[in-house]
Design an enzyme around this catalytic site. Structure first.
Site, PDB file in Angstrom:
ATOM      1  N   GLN A   7     -11.420 -65.342 -47.591  1.00 22.20           N
ATOM      2  CA  GLN A   7     -10.440 -64.772 -48.530  1.00 22.20           C
ATOM      3  C   GLN A   7      -9.169 -64.296 -47.807  1.00 22.20           C
ATOM      4  OE1 GLN A   7     -11.978 -64.443 -51.914  1.00 22.20           O
ATOM      5  NE2 GLN A   7      -9.849 -64.557 -52.548  1.00 22.20           N
ATOM      6  N   LYS A  49     -14.606 -59.180 -50.171  1.00 23.32           N
ATOM      7  CA  LYS A  49     -15.566 -59.771 -51.108  1.00 23.32           C
ATOM      8  C   LYS A  49     -16.690 -58.764 -51.304  1.00 23.32           C
ATOM      9  CE  LYS A  49     -16.261 -63.613 -53.405  1.00 23.32           C
ATOM     10  NZ  LYS A  49     -15.246 -64.571 -53.888  1.00 23.32           N
ATOM     11  N   GLY A  98     -13.785 -61.340 -60.401  1.00 16.96           N
ATOM     12  CA  GLY A  98     -15.041 -62.052 -60.640  1.00 16.96           C
ATOM     13  C   GLY A  98     -15.341 -63.104 -59.580  1.00 16.96           C
ATOM     14  N   ASP A  99     -16.529 -63.635 -59.656  1.00 16.72           N
ATOM     15  CA  ASP A  99     -16.970 -64.772 -58.839  1.00 16.72           C
ATOM     16  C   ASP A  99     -18.262 -65.244 -59.516  1.00 16.72           C
ATOM     17  OD1 ASP A  99     -16.334 -66.130 -56.050  1.00 16.72           O
ATOM     18  OD2 ASP A  99     -18.504 -65.895 -56.079  1.00 16.72           O
ATOM     19  N   THR A 104      -8.397 -70.896 -61.521  1.00 16.87           N
ATOM     20  CA  THR A 104      -8.986 -71.545 -60.339  1.00 16.87           C
ATOM     21  C   THR A 104      -9.131 -73.045 -60.587  1.00 16.87           C
ATOM     22  OG1 THR A 104     -10.209 -69.504 -60.000  1.00 16.87           O
ATOM     23  CG2 THR A 104     -10.820 -71.377 -58.627  1.00 16.87           C
ATOM     24  N   SER A 150      -4.737 -63.633 -60.047  1.00 19.59           N
ATOM     25  CA  SER A 150      -5.145 -62.229 -59.925  1.00 19.59           C
ATOM     26  C   SER A 150      -3.990 -61.406 -59.352  1.00 19.59           C
ATOM     27  CB  SER A 150      -6.350 -62.093 -58.995  1.00 19.59           C
ATOM     28  OG  SER A 150      -7.549 -62.367 -59.673  1.00 19.59           O
TER      29      SER A 150
END
Ligand code: NDP
Ligand code: 2IT
Length: 484
Positions: free
Chosen positions: A149, A164, A203-204, A247, A417
């Site tokens: 990231q 994360k 989110g993920d 994404t 984001s």
């Protein structure tokens, strides 16, 4: 090109990158130092140390190995980087918060899960990165994701550090109330460690708008103030247009640039997609808009083969199945003629021009890469984070398949984001068109940076390009800060 002019060109490029709102300046192609035995030795030496310091963290080793392999020649060329021990510092997270999440299930049983927030590096801005809820979540997985990231966020050009988090909680089969109690309990601890200028989760896997809403509700209650501390919020309460789609759309925008760069386009291309979650669904939607033929989708039960290509009507039905009913991809095959379900199988045996792995790490292995190569695949874009194993990536590279690593191809999500954070800070909401056009511009910029830094014998190595471009900005910030 002399070494001095090479350094000047690099400097000019990154001066462009660090100038707020400036159009990024692209210098002429750089000559790359060839990989020598000395460099290989340095890589091995570094990786041995890293493995010793972080035993049994295989995913983390894998993610670091890929970056170090790309940046080592560049790193060794910069005595100031080496002296400052930048690689050693960048591979050590700023901090990791580990905590217990206690909650009560619908039967009144008390349950306990483990959760983490890996705040990896905030040289470029507040920590930023998603939360993952999945039984496979471990410290190694979150460290690999947090590390990736840093460079992904750097590539977007927006002021965001890398982080994360997540938990080994499995949301599958849980009721809404159970998920709510879990999210509230998790935030009861996490709220102490985050903030709009400190760390902004999103989110993920396993964390979508339902979970973000519960988490945000609890943060707002505990802190008694409304602030943009999470992204991916509902549009009615501070979320951004296009964040849900970002994404997947971004992945297709990147793929399109990669194909155009090589005189190709998405029109009429056969696409194999894995996953059927947030990233996969919106990649499929945008691929259809671009005139491509989507042949597969999957989940952890298997994949569906849509022989004639997914139609827009079928896309709506699969979105509703997965997003609203939380159903299984096998049900989609049951409901539609001409759609075959293959249990416990992956989509990589289907003949396609473009492959988009959009599910999870290491889902595409060497034999899958071999099968895609044999079927004549032209391009692979990672919608997921590190979905291709090291050996699979090497296979693509040696066979001349265009390969876009996740930190470049899936950066659209975190980019929007970042735009959500800006809108929250300004207390305004931008239109769908405005956010989508900024997303397109950001993906184009990332592609340009990869092309610039990844020139290798007349071709573009997007792995090296993304790693070097992402690394350089963070490294220069750390150098400027002194010993921190
Ligand atoms: P979702 O939870 O929405 O969907 C995940 C999909 O992947 C589901 O179809 C799921 O199937 C499948 N999957 C997950 N784990 C496994 C596994 N171990 N084996 C097989 N299939 C699996 O997540 P997202 O779409 O948000 O995320 C997908 C990938 O994209 C992840 O790597 C994530 O880190 C990455 N990513 C996500 C971003 C975002 O904005 N959401 C941004 C950038 C990257 P099942 O339902 O059966 O578990
Ligand atoms: O991997 C990722 O980039 C994400 N899950 C999105 C992170 C974010 O902060 O939007």
């Amino acid at each position: 090109m002399t070494l001095a002019s090479l350094k000047n060109a690099t400097k000019a490029f990154f001066n462009g990158l660090t100038t707020p709102c400036a159009k990024i300046g692209i210098p002429s192609a750089m000559k790359v130092k060839p990989m020598t035995q000395d460099i290989q030795h340095e890589i091995e030496h570094f990786m041995n140390g890293l493995k010793k310091r972080n035993p049994q963290e295989e995913e983390f080793h894998q993610a670091v190995g890929e970056v170090v392999h790309s940046v080592m020649p560049f790193y060794l060329d910069h005595a100031d980087y080496r002296k400052a021990q930048l690689l050693e510092r960048l591979t050590e997270p700023d901090r990791i918060v580990i905590f217990r999440v206690s909650w009560e299930d619908d039967q009144g049983n008390i349950r306990a899960n483990r959760a983490w927030r890996v705040q990896f590096n905030h040289a470029l801005g507040p920590y930023k990165g998603g939360l993952r809820f999945h039984p496979s979540v471990s410290q190694s997985v979150l460290k690999f994701l947090g590390f990736e990231q840093i460079f992904k966020n750097s590539l977007t050009g927006l002021p965001m550090g890398g982080a994360k988090g997540g938990s080994n909680f499995n949301p599958k089969g849980k009721s809404d109330r159970e998920v709510m109690r879990f999210c509230h309990s998790l935030m009861t601890e996490l709220h102490r460690h985050i903030g709009e200028d400190i760390d902004v989760p999103a989110g993920d896997i396993g964390v979508g708008s339902r979970e973000i809403s519960y988490l945000f509700g609890q943060y707002t209650r505990l802190e008694n103030r409304w602030t943009g501390v999470l992204t991916g919020k509902g549009c009615a309460f501070g979320g951004s247009a296009v964040r849900t789609e970002a994404t997947g759309y971004g992945c297709i925008y990147f793929c399109e640039h990669m194909l155009h760069q090589h005189d190709e386009s998405l029109e009429g291309k056969r696409i194999a997609i894995s996953g059927s979650g947030n990233v996969a669904l919106y990649a499929a939607e945008k691929a259809l808009d671009k005139g491509a033929k989507v042949l597969t989708l999957s989940d952890s039960d298997g994949f569906v083969h849509i022989k004639d290509g997914l139609t827009k009507e079928q896309w709506k039905s699969v979105r509703e199945l997965k997003e609203e009913r939380r159903g299984r991809i096998s049900e989609f095959a049951e409901q539609h003629a001409g759609v075959e379900f293959h249990r416990d199988a992956k989509p990589w045996g289907v003949k396609c021009d473009v492959a988009l792995p959009c599910a999870t790490q290491n889902e595409l292995q060497e034999e899958d890469a071999q099968s895609l190569v044999e079927q004549g695949v032209m391009a692979v874009c990672e919608g997921a984070n590190m979905p291709c194993t090291h050996d699979a990536v090497e296979r693509f590279r040696e066979k001349g398949v265009l390969f876009a690593p996740g930190k470049a191809a899936n950066a659209g999500g975190v980019a929007v984001s970042g735009l959500e954070q800006s809108q929250n800070a300004l207390r305004i909401s931008w239109s769908h068109e405005k956010v989508d056009s900024q997303l397109q511009e950001i993906m184009e910029g990332i592609h340009e940076r990869c092309v610039e830094q990844g020139q290798r014998n007349g071709r573009v190595d997007y792995v090296d390009g993304a790693n070097i471009a992402g690394f350089k900005k963070v490294a220069d910030a750390l150098l400027a800060y002194g010993v921190v």
